[in-house]
Design an enzyme around this catalytic site. Structure first.
Site, short mmCIF file in Angstrom:
data_model
loop_
_atom_site.label_atom_id
_atom_site.label_comp_id
_atom_site.label_asym_id
_atom_site.label_seq_id
_atom_site.Cartn_x
_atom_site.Cartn_y
_atom_site.Cartn_z
N ASP A 197 -52.39 -2.54 -38.12
CA ASP A 197 -51.47 -2.27 -37.01
C ASP A 197 -52.10 -1.39 -35.94
O ASP A 197 -52.98 -0.57 -36.23
CB ASP A 197 -50.21 -1.56 -37.52
CG ASP A 197 -49.26 -2.50 -38.24
OD1 ASP A 197 -49.67 -3.62 -38.58
OD2 ASP A 197 -48.11 -2.09 -38.49
N ASP A 198 -51.59 -1.55 -34.72
CA ASP A 198 -51.75 -0.59 -33.61
C ASP A 198 -52.97 -0.78 -32.74
O ASP A 198 -53.10 -0.11 -31.72
CB ASP A 198 -51.73 0.86 -34.09
CG ASP A 198 -50.42 1.27 -34.72
OD1 ASP A 198 -49.49 0.45 -34.70
OD2 ASP A 198 -50.33 2.39 -35.24
N HIS A 247 -46.89 -6.42 -32.04
CA HIS A 247 -46.47 -5.10 -32.52
C HIS A 247 -45.86 -4.28 -31.38
O HIS A 247 -45.95 -3.06 -31.38
CB HIS A 247 -47.66 -4.38 -33.15
CG HIS A 247 -47.31 -3.24 -34.05
ND1 HIS A 247 -46.28 -3.29 -34.97
CD2 HIS A 247 -47.86 -2.00 -34.19
CE1 HIS A 247 -46.22 -2.16 -35.63
NE2 HIS A 247 -47.15 -1.34 -35.17
N HIS A 260 -44.89 0.71 -28.83
CA HIS A 260 -44.81 1.23 -30.19
C HIS A 260 -43.64 2.21 -30.37
O HIS A 260 -43.66 3.07 -31.23
CB HIS A 260 -46.12 1.90 -30.62
CG HIS A 260 -46.30 1.94 -32.12
ND1 HIS A 260 -45.81 2.96 -32.90
CD2 HIS A 260 -46.92 1.08 -32.97
CE1 HIS A 260 -46.12 2.74 -34.17
NE2 HIS A 260 -46.79 1.60 -34.24
N TYR A 275 -43.20 1.37 -37.10
CA TYR A 275 -42.63 2.29 -38.10
C TYR A 275 -41.70 1.58 -39.09
O TYR A 275 -41.02 2.24 -39.88
CB TYR A 275 -41.85 3.43 -37.43
CG TYR A 275 -42.55 4.11 -36.29
CD1 TYR A 275 -43.67 4.90 -36.52
CD2 TYR A 275 -42.09 3.97 -34.98
CE1 TYR A 275 -44.32 5.54 -35.46
CE2 TYR A 275 -42.74 4.60 -33.92
CZ TYR A 275 -43.85 5.38 -34.17
OH TYR A 275 -44.49 6.01 -33.12
N HIS A 278 -54.08 0.76 -40.58
CA HIS A 278 -54.06 0.97 -39.13
C HIS A 278 -55.48 1.09 -38.57
O HIS A 278 -56.33 1.76 -39.18
CB HIS A 278 -53.29 2.25 -38.78
CG HIS A 278 -51.83 2.18 -39.10
ND1 HIS A 278 -51.33 2.36 -40.38
CD2 HIS A 278 -50.74 1.94 -38.30
CE1 HIS A 278 -50.02 2.23 -40.36
NE2 HIS A 278 -49.63 1.98 -39.12
#
Length: 427
Positions: free
Chosen positions: A138-139, A194, A198, A235, A297
Protein backbone atom coordinates in the site's frame (compact mmCIF):
# COMPACT_ATOMS: atom_id res chain seq x y z
CA UNK A 1 -51.11 3.41 -42.11
CA UNK A 2 -48.67 1.58 -39.85
CA UNK A 3 -50.09 -1.32 -37.80
CA UNK A 4 -48.37 -3.36 -35.12
CA UNK A 5 -49.49 -6.82 -34.11
CA UNK A 6 -50.90 -7.11 -30.55
CA UNK A 7 -47.89 -9.18 -29.46
CA UNK A 8 -45.54 -6.37 -30.45
CA UNK A 9 -47.71 -3.76 -28.73
CA UNK A 10 -47.57 -5.90 -25.62
CA UNK A 11 -43.78 -6.17 -25.95
CA UNK A 12 -43.38 -2.44 -26.39
CA UNK A 13 -45.73 -1.72 -23.50
CA UNK A 14 -43.75 -4.01 -21.23
CA UNK A 15 -40.51 -2.37 -22.28
CA UNK A 16 -41.73 1.07 -21.30
CA UNK A 17 -43.43 -0.16 -18.13
CA UNK A 18 -40.36 -1.91 -16.69
CA UNK A 19 -37.84 0.90 -16.48
CA UNK A 20 -35.01 0.15 -14.13
CA UNK A 21 -35.04 1.93 -10.77
CA UNK A 22 -33.72 5.50 -10.73
CA UNK A 23 -34.30 5.98 -14.45
CA UNK A 24 -35.54 9.24 -15.89
CA UNK A 25 -37.28 9.96 -19.17
CA UNK A 26 -35.89 12.21 -21.86
CA UNK A 27 -37.95 14.56 -24.05
CA UNK A 28 -39.02 11.64 -26.23
CA UNK A 29 -40.37 9.65 -23.29
CA UNK A 30 -37.60 7.04 -23.54
CA UNK A 31 -35.91 5.65 -20.45
CA UNK A 32 -32.58 7.26 -19.65
CA UNK A 33 -30.15 5.95 -17.05
CA UNK A 34 -26.96 7.40 -15.59
CA UNK A 35 -23.83 5.83 -17.05
CA UNK A 36 -20.41 4.99 -15.70
CA UNK A 37 -17.75 6.08 -18.16
CA UNK A 38 -14.89 3.63 -18.58
CA UNK A 39 -12.14 4.65 -19.12
CA UNK A 40 -12.65 7.78 -17.00
CA UNK A 41 -12.73 11.27 -18.49
CA UNK A 42 -9.66 13.28 -17.62
CA UNK A 43 -10.17 16.04 -15.02
CA UNK A 44 -9.58 19.71 -15.71
CA UNK A 45 -7.01 19.69 -12.89
CA UNK A 46 -5.63 17.28 -10.35
CA UNK A 47 -6.22 17.70 -6.63
CA UNK A 48 -3.33 18.82 -4.44
CA UNK A 49 -0.51 16.37 -3.79
CA UNK A 50 -0.64 17.48 -0.14
CA UNK A 51 -2.35 14.50 1.46
CA UNK A 52 -3.52 16.52 4.46
CA UNK A 53 -6.04 18.27 2.21
CA UNK A 54 -9.48 16.81 1.63
CA UNK A 55 -10.85 17.05 -1.91
CA UNK A 56 -13.23 20.03 -1.92
CA UNK A 57 -14.55 22.95 -3.97
CA UNK A 58 -14.32 22.97 -7.76
CA UNK A 59 -12.57 19.61 -7.75
CA UNK A 60 -15.90 18.06 -6.77
CA UNK A 61 -17.77 19.66 -9.66
CA UNK A 62 -15.56 18.14 -12.34
CA UNK A 63 -17.49 15.79 -14.69
CA UNK A 64 -15.12 13.01 -13.63
CA UNK A 65 -16.75 13.18 -10.20
CA UNK A 66 -20.26 14.35 -10.98
CA UNK A 67 -20.99 11.79 -13.70
CA UNK A 68 -19.76 8.95 -11.49
CA UNK A 69 -21.68 10.31 -8.51
CA UNK A 70 -24.90 10.37 -10.56
CA UNK A 71 -24.33 6.75 -11.48
CA UNK A 72 -23.69 5.80 -7.84
CA UNK A 73 -26.89 7.54 -6.78
CA UNK A 74 -28.81 5.64 -9.47
CA UNK A 75 -27.76 2.17 -8.32
CA UNK A 76 -26.94 2.30 -4.59
CA UNK A 77 -29.86 2.11 -2.14
CA UNK A 78 -30.58 5.39 -0.38
CA UNK A 79 -30.45 3.60 2.98
CA UNK A 80 -26.72 3.06 2.44
CA UNK A 81 -25.95 6.47 0.96
CA UNK A 82 -27.67 8.08 3.96
CA UNK A 83 -25.39 6.48 6.56
CA UNK A 84 -23.88 9.55 8.25
CA UNK A 85 -20.17 10.26 7.72
CA UNK A 86 -17.72 9.89 10.60
CA UNK A 87 -16.21 12.94 12.27
CA UNK A 88 -12.58 13.30 11.24
CA UNK A 89 -10.14 13.71 14.14
CA UNK A 90 -6.65 13.24 12.67
CA UNK A 91 -4.73 10.72 10.60
CA UNK A 92 -6.56 7.41 10.80
CA UNK A 93 -8.69 8.51 13.75
CA UNK A 94 -12.38 9.25 13.28
CA UNK A 95 -15.45 9.27 15.48
CA UNK A 96 -17.92 6.86 13.95
CA UNK A 97 -21.45 8.28 14.08
CA UNK A 98 -23.62 5.28 13.24
CA UNK A 99 -24.20 1.63 14.15
CA UNK A 100 -20.82 -0.09 13.84
CA UNK A 101 -22.31 -3.58 13.75
CA UNK A 102 -25.22 -2.97 11.41
CA UNK A 103 -22.95 -1.13 8.95
CA UNK A 104 -20.05 -3.62 9.18
CA UNK A 105 -17.53 -0.98 10.23
CA UNK A 106 -14.17 -2.76 9.87
CA UNK A 107 -12.02 -0.76 12.36
CA UNK A 108 -14.40 -1.58 15.21
CA UNK A 109 -14.40 -5.38 15.08
CA UNK A 110 -12.66 -6.31 11.79
CA UNK A 111 -16.07 -6.88 10.19
CA UNK A 112 -16.00 -8.02 6.56
CA UNK A 113 -18.86 -8.79 4.23
CA UNK A 114 -18.51 -12.42 3.21
CA UNK A 115 -21.51 -12.42 0.87
CA UNK A 116 -23.29 -9.93 -1.34
CA UNK A 117 -26.13 -7.91 0.16
CA UNK A 118 -28.54 -5.22 -0.95
CA UNK A 119 -26.20 -2.74 -2.57
CA UNK A 120 -22.79 -4.24 -1.90
CA UNK A 121 -20.57 -7.17 -2.83
CA UNK A 122 -18.48 -9.49 -0.66
CA UNK A 123 -15.08 -8.23 0.48
CA UNK A 124 -11.79 -9.94 -0.29
CA UNK A 125 -9.72 -10.57 2.84
CA UNK A 126 -8.05 -13.94 2.28
CA UNK A 127 -7.27 -16.39 -0.51
CA UNK A 128 -9.78 -19.23 -0.89
CA UNK A 129 -7.31 -21.92 -1.96
CA UNK A 130 -5.13 -23.57 0.73
CA UNK A 131 -1.46 -22.66 0.80
CA UNK A 132 -1.87 -19.34 -1.02
CA UNK A 133 -0.42 -15.96 -0.08
CA UNK A 134 -1.98 -12.93 -1.76
CA UNK A 135 0.83 -10.38 -1.41
CA UNK A 136 0.06 -6.67 -1.50
CA UNK A 137 1.69 -3.30 -0.88
CA UNK A 138 0.00 0.00 0.00
CA UNK A 139 0.69 3.73 -0.33
CA UNK A 140 3.26 3.92 -3.13
CA UNK A 141 4.76 4.63 -5.45
CA UNK A 142 7.74 6.12 -3.63
CA UNK A 143 11.37 6.90 -4.39
CA UNK A 144 14.05 7.01 -1.71
CA UNK A 145 17.41 8.27 -3.09
CA UNK A 146 19.26 7.63 0.18
CA UNK A 147 18.53 4.08 1.35
CA UNK A 148 16.83 2.96 -1.89
CA UNK A 149 14.35 0.99 0.22
CA UNK A 150 11.35 1.98 -1.88
CA UNK A 151 8.87 0.77 -4.49
CA UNK A 152 11.55 -0.07 -7.04
CA UNK A 153 13.52 -2.11 -4.50
CA UNK A 154 10.44 -4.18 -3.67
CA UNK A 155 9.77 -4.74 -7.36
CA UNK A 156 13.39 -5.79 -7.89
CA UNK A 157 13.17 -8.32 -5.06
CA UNK A 158 9.90 -9.71 -6.40
CA UNK A 159 11.44 -10.00 -9.87
CA UNK A 160 14.45 -11.83 -8.42
CA UNK A 161 12.06 -14.34 -6.87
CA UNK A 162 9.84 -14.52 -9.96
CA UNK A 163 6.86 -13.36 -7.90
CA UNK A 164 4.08 -10.96 -8.88
CA UNK A 165 2.18 -8.84 -6.37
CA UNK A 166 -0.52 -6.22 -6.01
CA UNK A 167 0.37 -2.55 -5.53
CA UNK A 168 -2.46 -0.44 -4.10
CA UNK A 169 -1.28 3.01 -5.13
CA UNK A 170 -2.24 6.49 -3.94
CA UNK A 171 -3.23 8.91 -6.70
CA UNK A 172 -1.26 11.86 -5.33
CA UNK A 173 1.86 9.66 -5.44
CA UNK A 174 1.06 8.24 -8.87
CA UNK A 175 0.89 11.70 -10.42
CA UNK A 176 4.39 12.43 -9.10
CA UNK A 177 5.90 9.05 -10.04
CA UNK A 178 3.95 7.68 -13.01
CA UNK A 179 6.93 5.85 -14.48
CA UNK A 180 7.24 3.67 -11.36
CA UNK A 181 3.61 2.56 -11.69
CA UNK A 182 4.09 1.90 -15.40
CA UNK A 183 7.19 -0.17 -14.61
CA UNK A 184 5.20 -2.19 -12.07
CA UNK A 185 2.46 -2.76 -14.60
CA UNK A 186 4.87 -3.67 -17.41
CA UNK A 187 6.58 -6.14 -15.09
CA UNK A 188 3.28 -7.99 -14.71
CA UNK A 189 2.20 -6.74 -11.30
CA UNK A 190 -1.39 -5.88 -10.41
CA UNK A 191 -2.26 -2.23 -9.74
CA UNK A 192 -5.11 -1.31 -7.40
CA UNK A 193 -6.72 1.94 -6.21
CA UNK A 194 -5.90 3.30 -2.74
CA UNK A 195 -7.60 6.74 -3.08
CA UNK A 196 -6.03 10.12 -3.85
CA UNK A 197 -5.29 11.55 -0.38
CA UNK A 198 -5.31 8.46 1.88
CA UNK A 199 -7.91 9.98 4.17
CA UNK A 200 -10.25 7.65 6.13
CA UNK A 201 -13.21 7.39 3.79
CA UNK A 202 -15.99 7.12 6.35
CA UNK A 203 -15.15 10.75 7.23
CA UNK A 204 -15.85 11.80 3.63
CA UNK A 205 -19.14 12.72 2.01
CA UNK A 206 -20.49 10.51 -0.77
CA UNK A 207 -19.21 13.05 -3.28
CA UNK A 208 -15.74 13.03 -1.73
CA UNK A 209 -15.58 9.22 -1.68
CA UNK A 210 -16.33 9.18 -5.41
CA UNK A 211 -13.70 11.88 -5.97
CA UNK A 212 -11.05 10.01 -3.96
CA UNK A 213 -11.54 6.89 -6.07
CA UNK A 214 -12.05 8.49 -9.47
CA UNK A 215 -9.09 10.90 -9.34
CA UNK A 216 -6.82 8.01 -8.36
CA UNK A 217 -8.37 5.87 -11.09
CA UNK A 218 -7.74 8.59 -13.68
CA UNK A 219 -4.09 8.95 -12.60
CA UNK A 220 -3.57 5.18 -12.86
CA UNK A 221 -5.21 5.12 -16.28
CA UNK A 222 -2.94 7.93 -17.45
CA UNK A 223 0.12 6.04 -16.28
CA UNK A 224 -0.78 2.53 -17.44
CA UNK A 225 -3.72 2.68 -19.85
CA UNK A 226 -5.67 0.41 -17.48
CA UNK A 227 -8.61 0.85 -15.10
CA UNK A 228 -8.20 -1.34 -12.00
CA UNK A 229 -10.86 -3.64 -10.58
CA UNK A 230 -9.52 -3.76 -7.01
CA UNK A 231 -9.67 -1.13 -4.28
CA UNK A 232 -8.35 -0.98 -0.73
CA UNK A 233 -9.70 1.58 1.76
CA UNK A 234 -6.99 3.54 3.64
CA UNK A 235 -6.56 2.26 7.21
CA UNK A 236 -9.28 -0.30 6.49
CA UNK A 237 -11.72 2.51 7.29
CA UNK A 238 -14.80 1.15 5.59
CA UNK A 239 -18.50 0.59 6.29
CA UNK A 240 -21.42 -0.35 4.08
CA UNK A 241 -21.72 3.18 2.68
CA UNK A 242 -18.10 3.26 1.49
CA UNK A 243 -18.33 -0.38 0.43
CA UNK A 244 -21.44 0.20 -1.70
CA UNK A 245 -19.98 3.27 -3.41
CA UNK A 246 -16.75 1.47 -4.25
CA UNK A 247 -18.67 -1.55 -5.55
CA UNK A 248 -20.94 0.67 -7.67
CA UNK A 249 -17.82 2.21 -9.24
CA UNK A 250 -16.78 -1.30 -10.27
CA UNK A 251 -14.33 -2.14 -7.49
CA UNK A 252 -13.77 -5.27 -5.43
CA UNK A 253 -13.05 -4.15 -1.86
CA UNK A 254 -9.85 -5.72 -0.54
CA UNK A 255 -8.95 -5.95 3.15
CA UNK A 256 -6.24 -8.24 4.61
CA UNK A 257 -5.75 -11.04 7.10
CA UNK A 258 -2.03 -10.62 7.88
CA UNK A 259 -0.24 -7.33 8.61
CA UNK A 260 3.51 -6.86 9.01
CA UNK A 261 2.65 -3.84 11.26
CA UNK A 262 5.54 -1.75 9.95
CA UNK A 263 3.29 1.23 9.20
CA UNK A 264 1.99 1.27 12.79
CA UNK A 265 5.34 1.91 14.47
CA UNK A 266 6.16 5.20 16.18
CA UNK A 267 9.83 4.24 16.48
CA UNK A 268 11.56 2.92 13.37
CA UNK A 269 14.90 1.57 14.53
CA UNK A 270 16.69 -1.33 12.87
CA UNK A 271 15.99 -3.46 15.94
CA UNK A 272 12.25 -2.86 15.72
CA UNK A 273 12.33 -3.60 12.03
CA UNK A 274 14.08 -6.91 12.63
CA UNK A 275 11.59 -7.83 15.35
CA UNK A 276 8.73 -7.24 12.89
CA UNK A 277 10.46 -9.39 10.29
CA UNK A 278 10.98 -12.16 12.86
CA UNK A 279 7.37 -11.96 13.99
CA UNK A 280 6.00 -12.22 10.45
CA UNK A 281 8.29 -15.04 9.36
CA UNK A 282 7.52 -17.08 12.47
CA UNK A 283 3.73 -16.76 12.14
CA UNK A 284 2.87 -16.32 8.47
CA UNK A 285 4.68 -19.46 7.32
CA UNK A 286 4.12 -21.83 10.23
CA UNK A 287 1.33 -23.67 8.38
CA UNK A 288 1.98 -24.61 4.77
CA UNK A 289 -1.74 -25.02 4.09
CA UNK A 290 -2.66 -21.59 5.47
CA UNK A 291 -4.00 -18.92 3.13
CA UNK A 292 -3.98 -15.17 3.64
CA UNK A 293 -3.81 -11.72 2.08
CA UNK A 294 -0.95 -9.69 3.52
CA UNK A 295 -0.64 -5.96 4.12
CA UNK A 296 2.73 -4.26 3.70
CA UNK A 297 3.68 -0.71 2.77
CA UNK A 298 6.13 0.92 0.38
CA UNK A 299 5.51 4.39 1.80
CA UNK A 300 8.76 4.91 3.79
CA UNK A 301 12.25 3.35 3.80
CA UNK A 302 11.36 1.66 7.10
CA UNK A 303 8.13 0.04 5.91
CA UNK A 304 9.78 -1.02 2.66
CA UNK A 305 12.76 -2.49 4.53
CA UNK A 306 10.48 -4.69 6.64
CA UNK A 307 8.73 -6.34 3.71
CA UNK A 308 12.07 -6.59 1.90
CA UNK A 309 13.43 -8.48 4.92
CA UNK A 310 10.42 -10.81 4.88
CA UNK A 311 10.85 -11.49 1.16
CA UNK A 312 14.58 -12.10 1.57
CA UNK A 313 13.80 -14.61 4.30
CA UNK A 314 11.36 -16.39 1.99
CA UNK A 315 13.93 -16.36 -0.82
CA UNK A 316 16.52 -17.98 1.45
CA UNK A 317 14.06 -20.60 2.75
CA UNK A 318 12.01 -21.32 -0.36
CA UNK A 319 12.52 -25.06 -0.04
CA UNK A 320 10.61 -25.12 3.23
CA UNK A 321 8.03 -22.40 2.47
CA UNK A 322 5.59 -24.07 0.12
CA UNK A 323 3.07 -21.24 -0.24
CA UNK A 324 1.97 -20.07 -3.67
CA UNK A 325 2.70 -16.32 -3.65
CA UNK A 326 0.63 -14.31 -6.09
CA UNK A 327 -1.33 -11.07 -6.65
CA UNK A 328 -4.62 -10.67 -4.80
CA UNK A 329 -6.63 -10.70 -8.03
CA UNK A 330 -5.09 -14.03 -9.00
CA UNK A 331 -5.61 -15.62 -5.60
CA UNK A 332 -9.35 -14.87 -5.75
CA UNK A 333 -9.52 -15.56 -9.51
CA UNK A 334 -10.89 -12.19 -10.59
CA UNK A 335 -9.75 -9.96 -13.47
CA UNK A 336 -7.27 -7.27 -12.45
CA UNK A 337 -8.39 -4.56 -14.85
CA UNK A 338 -11.44 -3.49 -16.82
CA UNK A 339 -9.83 -2.03 -19.92
CA UNK A 340 -7.40 -4.76 -20.97
CA UNK A 341 -8.54 -7.86 -22.85
CA UNK A 342 -8.93 -10.58 -20.24
CA UNK A 343 -8.35 -8.03 -17.52
CA UNK A 344 -4.59 -8.37 -17.06
CA UNK A 345 -1.31 -7.02 -18.46
CA UNK A 346 -0.85 -7.36 -22.18
CA UNK A 347 -4.33 -8.83 -22.60
CA UNK A 348 -3.41 -12.16 -20.95
CA UNK A 349 -5.57 -13.45 -18.13
CA UNK A 350 -3.29 -14.32 -15.20
CA UNK A 351 -6.06 -15.76 -13.04
CA UNK A 352 -6.52 -19.50 -12.82
CA UNK A 353 -9.65 -19.41 -14.96
CA UNK A 354 -11.72 -16.75 -16.65
CA UNK A 355 -15.26 -16.42 -17.91
CA UNK A 356 -15.40 -14.52 -21.22
CA UNK A 357 -18.76 -13.04 -20.23
CA UNK A 358 -17.47 -11.42 -17.06
CA UNK A 359 -13.76 -10.78 -17.58
CA UNK A 360 -13.03 -7.12 -17.03
CA UNK A 361 -16.57 -6.12 -16.07
CA UNK A 362 -17.49 -4.44 -12.79
CA UNK A 363 -19.06 -6.64 -10.12
CA UNK A 364 -22.49 -5.76 -8.73
CA UNK A 365 -24.84 -7.26 -6.20
CA UNK A 366 -27.54 -9.43 -7.70
CA UNK A 367 -30.11 -6.94 -6.45
CA UNK A 368 -28.63 -4.16 -8.57
CA UNK A 369 -28.99 -3.49 -12.26
CA UNK A 370 -26.00 -4.23 -14.45
CA UNK A 371 -23.92 -1.12 -15.18
CA UNK A 372 -24.27 0.92 -18.31
CA UNK A 373 -20.67 1.43 -19.38
CA UNK A 374 -19.65 3.91 -22.03
CA UNK A 375 -16.25 4.28 -23.64
CA UNK A 376 -14.37 7.25 -25.02
CA UNK A 377 -11.73 6.15 -27.46
CA UNK A 378 -8.90 3.64 -27.27
CA UNK A 379 -6.09 5.47 -25.52
CA UNK A 380 -5.63 7.77 -22.54
CA UNK A 381 -6.22 11.45 -23.04
CA UNK A 382 -3.40 13.91 -22.53
CA UNK A 383 -3.15 14.65 -18.80
CA UNK A 384 -3.97 18.05 -17.36
CA UNK A 385 -0.94 20.14 -16.49
CA UNK A 386 0.31 19.80 -12.95
CA UNK A 387 3.38 21.90 -12.11
CA UNK A 388 4.98 19.60 -9.53
CA UNK A 389 4.23 16.29 -11.28
CA UNK A 390 6.63 14.39 -13.47
CA UNK A 391 5.74 14.11 -17.14
CA UNK A 392 3.57 11.09 -17.81
CA UNK A 393 5.20 8.37 -19.85
CA UNK A 394 3.60 7.61 -23.24
CA UNK A 395 1.58 4.43 -23.50
CA UNK A 396 2.05 1.83 -26.20
CA UNK A 397 -0.77 0.40 -28.27
CA UNK A 398 -0.75 -2.71 -26.06
CA UNK A 399 -2.24 -0.62 -23.27
CA UNK A 400 -5.27 0.53 -25.25
CA UNK A 401 -8.56 -0.28 -23.50
CA UNK A 402 -11.15 -2.62 -24.92
CA UNK A 403 -14.74 -1.49 -25.39
CA UNK A 404 -17.26 -2.91 -22.96
CA UNK A 405 -20.94 -3.58 -23.59
CA UNK A 406 -23.60 -4.07 -20.99
CA UNK A 407 -24.51 -7.79 -20.87
CA UNK A 408 -27.75 -8.52 -22.65
CA UNK A 409 -28.16 -5.01 -24.04
CA UNK A 410 -27.19 -5.80 -27.62
CA UNK A 411 -29.23 -8.99 -27.74
CA UNK A 412 -32.31 -7.20 -26.42
CA UNK A 413 -32.07 -4.55 -29.12
CA UNK A 414 -31.61 -7.21 -31.81
CA UNK A 415 -34.60 -9.21 -30.57
CA UNK A 416 -36.85 -6.15 -30.57
CA UNK A 417 -35.71 -5.16 -34.05
CA UNK A 418 -36.38 -8.61 -35.49
CA UNK A 419 -39.80 -8.73 -33.85
CA UNK A 420 -40.76 -5.39 -35.38
CA UNK A 421 -39.47 -6.42 -38.77
CA UNK A 422 -41.59 -9.55 -38.79
CA UNK A 423 -44.91 -7.98 -37.88
CA UNK A 424 -44.90 -4.44 -39.27
CA UNK A 425 -46.92 -4.13 -42.44
CA UNK A 426 -48.20 -1.28 -44.57
CA UNK A 427 -51.86 -1.03 -45.49
Amino acid sequence: MLLLAPAVLTLLGAATATRLPHQASNSHGLAKRATLQIPPPMPAQWPSIDQTNFITGNLLTDPLVQDALAYVQSVVPASLLNIPPSTFVSGATVKYNSDVNANCYWPYNLCVRTAAGNGYQADVYTCPQPGTWGISFDDGPTVDPVTHDDSAAIRAQLDKMNIKGTFFVVGSNVIQNPQIVLDEYNDGHQIGVHTWTHHPLTACTNEQIVAEIKYAEAAIYNATGQVPNFFRPPYGDIDDRVRAIANALGYTVTIWSQDDLAADQDTTSAAIGQSLINSATSTWFSNSSASFVSLSHDITPFTSSVILGILQYVDANRASIKLDIEPVGTCVNKPWFRSGAGGSPGGTNTGRTSSPTTAGLPYFASTQAAPVVTTTGSSPAAPPTYPTALALAPKSASHAPTRLLEPGHASSILLLGLSLGLVICWL
